[in-house]
Design a protein around this motif. Structure first.
Motif, PDB file in Angstrom:
ATOM      1  N   LYS A  38      30.732 133.605 123.581  1.00 53.50           N
ATOM      2  CA  LYS A  38      29.364 133.687 123.024  1.00 53.50           C
ATOM      3  C   LYS A  38      29.435 134.013 121.537  1.00 53.50           C
ATOM      4  CE  LYS A  38      26.820 134.983 127.153  1.00 53.50           C
ATOM      5  NZ  LYS A  38      26.377 136.120 127.969  1.00 53.50           N
ATOM      6  N   THR A  39      30.253 135.024 121.236  1.00 50.96           N
ATOM      7  CA  THR A  39      30.467 135.377 119.829  1.00 50.96           C
ATOM      8  C   THR A  39      31.948 135.673 119.609  1.00 50.96           C
ATOM      9  OG1 THR A  39      30.059 137.695 120.287  1.00 50.96           O
ATOM     10  CG2 THR A  39      28.180 136.416 119.495  1.00 50.96           C
ATOM     11  N   LYS A  68      27.174 128.214 115.160  1.00 51.88           N
ATOM     12  CA  LYS A  68      27.026 129.032 113.944  1.00 51.88           C
ATOM     13  C   LYS A  68      28.334 129.731 113.608  1.00 51.88           C
ATOM     14  CE  LYS A  68      22.114 129.965 114.393  1.00 51.88           C
ATOM     15  NZ  LYS A  68      21.074 130.966 114.540  1.00 51.88           N
ATOM     16  N   SER A  69      28.669 129.719 112.345  1.00 50.50           N
ATOM     17  CA  SER A  69      29.842 130.484 111.912  1.00 50.50           C
ATOM     18  C   SER A  69      29.678 130.917 110.467  1.00 50.50           C
ATOM     19  CB  SER A  69      31.124 129.667 112.092  1.00 50.50           C
ATOM     20  OG  SER A  69      31.178 128.643 111.146  1.00 50.50           O
ATOM     21  N   PHE A  70      30.373 131.974 110.127  1.00 51.36           N
ATOM     22  CA  PHE A  70      30.307 132.510 108.773  1.00 51.36           C
ATOM     23  C   PHE A  70      31.707 132.997 108.397  1.00 51.36           C
ATOM     24  CE2 PHE A  70      29.768 135.949 105.730  1.00 51.36           C
ATOM     25  CZ  PHE A  70      28.863 135.413 104.827  1.00 51.36           C
ATOM     26  N   SER A  71      32.181 132.588 107.218  1.00 49.57           N
ATOM     27  CA  SER A  71      33.518 133.007 106.785  1.00 49.57           C
ATOM     28  C   SER A  71      33.440 133.587 105.383  1.00 49.57           C
ATOM     29  CB  SER A  71      34.476 131.813 106.720  1.00 49.57           C
ATOM     30  OG  SER A  71      34.523 131.175 107.959  1.00 49.57           O
ATOM     31  N   GLU A  72      34.240 134.611 105.166  1.00 48.80           N
ATOM     32  CA  GLU A  72      34.336 135.169 103.817  1.00 48.80           C
ATOM     33  C   GLU A  72      35.813 135.263 103.458  1.00 48.80           C
ATOM     34  OE1 GLU A  72      32.435 138.923 103.143  1.00 48.80           O
ATOM     35  OE2 GLU A  72      33.223 139.054 101.099  1.00 48.80           O
ATOM     36  N   TYR A  73      36.151 134.723 102.295  1.00 47.42           N
ATOM     37  CA  TYR A  73      37.550 134.754 101.862  1.00 47.42           C
ATOM     38  C   TYR A  73      37.828 136.067 101.131  1.00 47.42           C
ATOM     39  CZ  TYR A  73      38.100 130.037 103.451  1.00 47.42           C
ATOM     40  OH  TYR A  73      38.175 128.942 104.268  1.00 47.42           O
ATOM     41  N   ARG A  78      41.377 134.040  93.213  1.00 45.75           N
ATOM     42  CA  ARG A  78      40.510 132.927  92.814  1.00 45.75           C
ATOM     43  C   ARG A  78      39.484 132.599  93.893  1.00 45.75           C
ATOM     44  NH1 ARG A  78      40.839 128.489  88.830  1.00 45.75           N
ATOM     45  NH2 ARG A  78      39.625 126.788  89.713  1.00 45.75           N
ATOM     46  N   GLU A  79      39.858 132.815  95.138  1.00 44.62           N
ATOM     47  CA  GLU A  79      38.956 132.484  96.244  1.00 44.62           C
ATOM     48  C   GLU A  79      38.152 133.694  96.734  1.00 44.62           C
ATOM     49  OE1 GLU A  79      42.006 130.994  96.333  1.00 44.62           O
ATOM     50  OE2 GLU A  79      41.385 128.898  96.286  1.00 44.62           O
ATOM     51  N   LYS A  80      38.519 134.864  96.294  1.00 41.23           N
ATOM     52  CA  LYS A  80      37.892 136.078  96.814  1.00 41.23           C
ATOM     53  C   LYS A  80      36.371 136.028  96.634  1.00 41.23           C
ATOM     54  CE  LYS A  80      38.124 141.027  96.868  1.00 41.23           C
ATOM     55  NZ  LYS A  80      38.580 142.260  96.268  1.00 41.23           N
ATOM     56  N   GLY A  81      35.676 136.323  97.701  1.00 41.11           N
ATOM     57  CA  GLY A  81      34.211 136.337  97.637  1.00 41.11           C
ATOM     58  C   GLY A  81      33.578 135.001  97.968  1.00 41.11           C
ATOM     59  N   THR A  82      34.380 133.960  98.119  1.00 42.75           N
ATOM     60  CA  THR A  82      33.825 132.650  98.507  1.00 42.75           C
ATOM     61  C   THR A  82      33.408 132.746  99.972  1.00 42.75           C
ATOM     62  OG1 THR A  82      35.304 131.532  96.986  1.00 42.75           O
ATOM     63  CG2 THR A  82      34.332 130.180  98.713  1.00 42.75           C
ATOM     64  N   LYS A  83      32.219 132.253 100.256  1.00 40.20           N
ATOM     65  CA  LYS A  83      31.708 132.346 101.627  1.00 40.20           C
ATOM     66  C   LYS A  83      31.254 130.992 102.131  1.00 40.20           C
ATOM     67  CE  LYS A  83      30.170 137.015 100.659  1.00 40.20           C
ATOM     68  NZ  LYS A  83      29.050 137.791 100.153  1.00 40.20           N
ATOM     69  N   MET A  84      31.393 130.813 103.435  1.00 40.54           N
ATOM     70  CA  MET A  84      30.979 129.541 104.043  1.00 40.54           C
ATOM     71  C   MET A  84      30.074 129.834 105.222  1.00 40.54           C
ATOM     72  SD  MET A  84      33.755 126.571 104.345  1.00 40.54           S
ATOM     73  CE  MET A  84      35.297 127.391 104.414  1.00 40.54           C
ATOM     74  N   LEU A  85      28.978 129.117 105.290  1.00 41.75           N
ATOM     75  CA  LEU A  85      28.066 129.296 106.417  1.00 41.75           C
ATOM     76  C   LEU A  85      27.811 127.956 107.081  1.00 41.75           C
ATOM     77  CD1 LEU A  85      25.908 130.937 108.074  1.00 41.75           C
ATOM     78  CD2 LEU A  85      24.279 130.331 106.277  1.00 41.75           C
ATOM     79  N   LYS A  86      28.020 127.950 108.403  1.00 46.05           N
ATOM     80  CA  LYS A  86      27.687 126.741 109.162  1.00 46.05           C
ATOM     81  C   LYS A  86      26.544 127.101 110.105  1.00 46.05           C
ATOM     82  CE  LYS A  86      29.316 124.339 113.147  1.00 46.05           C
ATOM     83  NZ  LYS A  86      30.295 124.330 114.212  1.00 46.05           N
ATOM     84  N   ASP A  87      25.505 126.292 110.061  1.00 41.19           N
ATOM     85  CA  ASP A  87      24.384 126.495 110.983  1.00 41.19           C
ATOM     86  C   ASP A  87      23.976 125.126 111.503  1.00 41.19           C
ATOM     87  OD1 ASP A  87      22.212 127.235 112.413  1.00 41.19           O
ATOM     88  OD2 ASP A  87      21.133 128.209 110.761  1.00 41.19           O
TER      89      ASP A  87
END
Lengths: 246, 421
Positions: A38-39, A68-73, A78-87
């Protein structure tokens, strides 16, 4: 008479052999049951090997089912703080340096994620294996010292990223340990090889997977799950666009 | 004698009018066609040298292998000292660094979310170098705004600018991959719009300063290609190949990031194109000679039938067959010269018009990736005029020679019978 007995015994043995193979779609259900939750929350590292350098990216990921997913690098710098959201069908990326939220769509979805052998499309698959594919079992095989079923998957719909998949599924743990993913034309697009598995409570899960984009001349991307939790409570705001800028 | 022949031809216009018309038309078409082809080829070489190939370029071995894909991740990084060394070693060549890259252009709305997106083909040059700016004629290509002066300013193709509904000073974000494969983002401000008149670039082109793009793609002191231009305006293949030999012998190795020099003819199939160009022109002239000769041969035969009585009478009066044949050739020479001069004159007028106004091929190049100007200007060269005139004269001579063979078949014994009737 002898001939008749031989033919009958041949038919009987073939029938028995078929009966010995499980139903492919039943196997897909068991894979879905094992791999999905579920999660989920996981800390992962992704080691990308390019001609110039090897980069290791650490991220923390949250998921709710397949939609739904959410990722934070977390690193490298260089990538720190980059975030990805899938909905659902939508994918957004937030870049802290430009303070921009950018939607990824169309052809961009076929592009590589962070230079890895994974494409955005790989992350975008919403349906379960059962919903996307029909499967037949074509044999049994020992792979990496594990007894596996050989499964041949055909896509039920045209919009899935891979139209055919051949996989070896662990007979006991129901983890696809080996996958060759093909285009409709039969061209090999991607391979995945599970190198290590781990037990999380009552389920087995891939810990280290080597992804290779067959269209690139790369050494592959090693995806490693450092820690993972299933079926935990995740606040709804995590999967909102507002959380990208937080 | 030639004057006498001319008089005869112009007094009896039925003898000269049709052949002159054919030669005139043939010469005119040939002069125009060769000049057009010449202009087309020059345009192609010029545009390639400006935007894609230079007169020569230095790239890495790995980049050269996939040259058509322009894989910027296989370009040079931290190569300033090598670049200085190459400049010292080949001082006659003007070197300039460039980065070619692809990215997604994202236009934000008021709240910073994606409003519009488009794919771009980016070209980064050294904006501080006046000659590098001149190379691609940005000033001439500028339609709105000004050249980049501040950091992170870019020029965008007019087509894309309008398609995305941008205005000058709009902020855009480029999203791409760094040379290490990492995600790369950078905000830029649009300071002007450009149109190079090259459909392949104008569709989604972006021009920026190389320092900004080095920062965007994480390639400090790098470049995907170092363009080299010979001191002469025109490309000199022999000279370029000599430099290639020297450079590669000294600097190229098996290392995938070792530099390798490529000449213009090593790229974009331009070598084959240039090699066959001379043959194309020769072929056009040859075809012209054959076609016109056949037409004039036929006209000569018709003329012989019409002048059957005249030739018979002249032979009966004791004129030698050879002399009569020679006479016919002289007549054809006069026709060839007159027709060619008129044809060349009209051809020159037509090509001069298109040399000034050009022929717009923009419509045909709409979805093309060929590196050529939308408007092709015919070239004005003496050799192209000669390429029309010479076959014009040759074909009339050949036609007359073939048609005149009939004279030798006439029998004197039949002449009086023919004269009686």
């Amino acid at each position: 008479m002898k001939k008749l007995i031989t033919i009958l015994s041949l038919i009987a043995s073939l029938t028995l052999l078929n009966a010995a193979y499980p139903d492919g779609n039943e196997l897909l259900k068991k894979i879905d049951d094992n791999m999905l939750s579920k999660t989920m929350k996981a800390k992962t590292t992704m080691v990308v090997q390019t001609k110039r350098a090897t980069r290791t990216m650490v991220s923390i990921n949250w998921a709710q089912g397949n939609s739904k997913s959410f990722s934070e690098y977390l690193s490298p710098a260089r990538e720190k703080g980059t975030k990805m959201l899938k909905d659902g069908d939508n994918l957004w990326i937030y870049d802290p340096n430009t303070d921009r939220i950018i939607q990824i769509s169309g052809n961009m979805l076929k592009q590589s994620v962070m230079g890895s052998d994974l494409s955005y499309e790989d992350f975008m698959e919403e349906s379960t294996m059962q919903e996307s594919y029909t499967a037949t079992v074509s044999g049994a095989k020992v792979y990496e010292k594990r007894d596996c079923w050989v499964l041949n998957l055909s896509a039920k719909k045209a919009d899935v990223a891979y139209q055919k998949i051949t996989m070896y599924v662990d007979k006991v743990r129901f983890i696809p340990l080996y996958e060759d993913r093909y285009a409709k034309s039969g061209k090999l697009l991607k391979t995945t090889r599970v190198q290590e598995v781990m037990q999380v409570k009552d389920r087995w899960y891939p810990k280290t997977v080597l992804y290779k984009d067959a269209l690139k001349n790369s050494k592959g991307t090693l995806f490693n799950v450092e820690s993972i939790e299933f079926d935990l409570s995740i606040p709804a705001y995590i999967f909102s666009k507002a959380s990208l800028k937080k | 004698m030639f004057k006498f022949v001319l008089k005869g031809l112009f007094r009896d216009r039925s003898r000269s009018f049709f052949p002159i018309l054919i030669v005139t038309a043939g010469v005119m078409v040939t002069v125009f066609l060769t000049s057009f082809l010449d202009g087309y080829l020059r345009s192609m070489i010029r545009q390639n040298a400006r935007f894609a190939t230079g007169h020569m370029k230095i790239v890495t071995n790995a980049y050269a292998e996939k040259l058509s894909q322009k894989p910027y991740d296989l370009g040079f990084i931290n190569s300033e000292s090598e670049f200085e060394q190459w400049k010292k070693e080949f001082p006659d060549i003007r070197w300039t660094p460039r980065i070619y890259f692809g990215a997604l252009l994202d236009v934000p709305d008021a709240s910073g979310n994606t409003s519009e997106q488009g794919d771009i083909f980016g070209m980064a040059i050294d904006m501080q170098d006046e000659t590098a700016v001149k190379d691609i004629q940005i000033k001439e290509a500028l339609l709105q705004g000004r050249l980049p002066e501040q950091p992170d300013e870019v020029l965008l193709s007019e087509d894309l600018f309008n398609k995305l509904g941008l205005s000058l000073d709009s902020t855009i974000t480029l999203l791409g991959s760094s040379v290490y494969g990492a995600m790369a983002f950078r905000n830029f401000s649009v300071c002007g719009t450009i149109s190079f008149g090259v459909e392949a670039i104008d569709r989604g082109g972006l021009v920026a300063d190389i320092e900004d793009i080095r920062a965007f793609l994480d390639m400090p002191g790098g470049a995907t290609e170092y363009f080299g231009y010979l001191p002469t305006a025109d490309y000199d293949d022999a000279k370029a190949k000599e430099i290639k030999k020297q450079f590669n012998a000294k600097y190229n190795s098996e290392d995938e990031f070792a530099p390798v020099l490529l000449t213009l003819t090593d790229q974009n199939d331009l070598g084959i194109l240039l090699e066959f160009y001379g043959a194309y022109l020769g072929m056009i002239s040859f075809i012209f000679v054959i076609i016109i000769a056949i037409v004039l041969w036929n006209a000569g035969l018709m003329n012989s039938i019409r002048r059957y009585g005249e030739f018979g009478l002249r032979l009966a009066m004791g004129e030698q067959k050879k002399h009569l044949y020679w006479w016919l050739i002289m007549e054809s020479l006069a026709i060839g010269v007159v027709g060619s001069v008129i044809g060349a004159a009209i051809g020159i007028m037509v090509l001069l018009y298109f040399h000034t106004h050009g022929i717009d091929f923009g419509v045909f190049l709409k979805d093309s990736s060929i590196m050529m100007e939308n408007i092709i200007y015919t070239s004005v060269e003496l050799k192209n005029v000669l390429l029309g005139i010479l076959p014009g004269i040759l074909s009339t001579l050949l036609g007359a020679m073939l048609a005149g063979i009939g004279i030798f078949r006439r029998k004197t014994s039949q002449l009086f019978k023919e004269l009686e009737t």
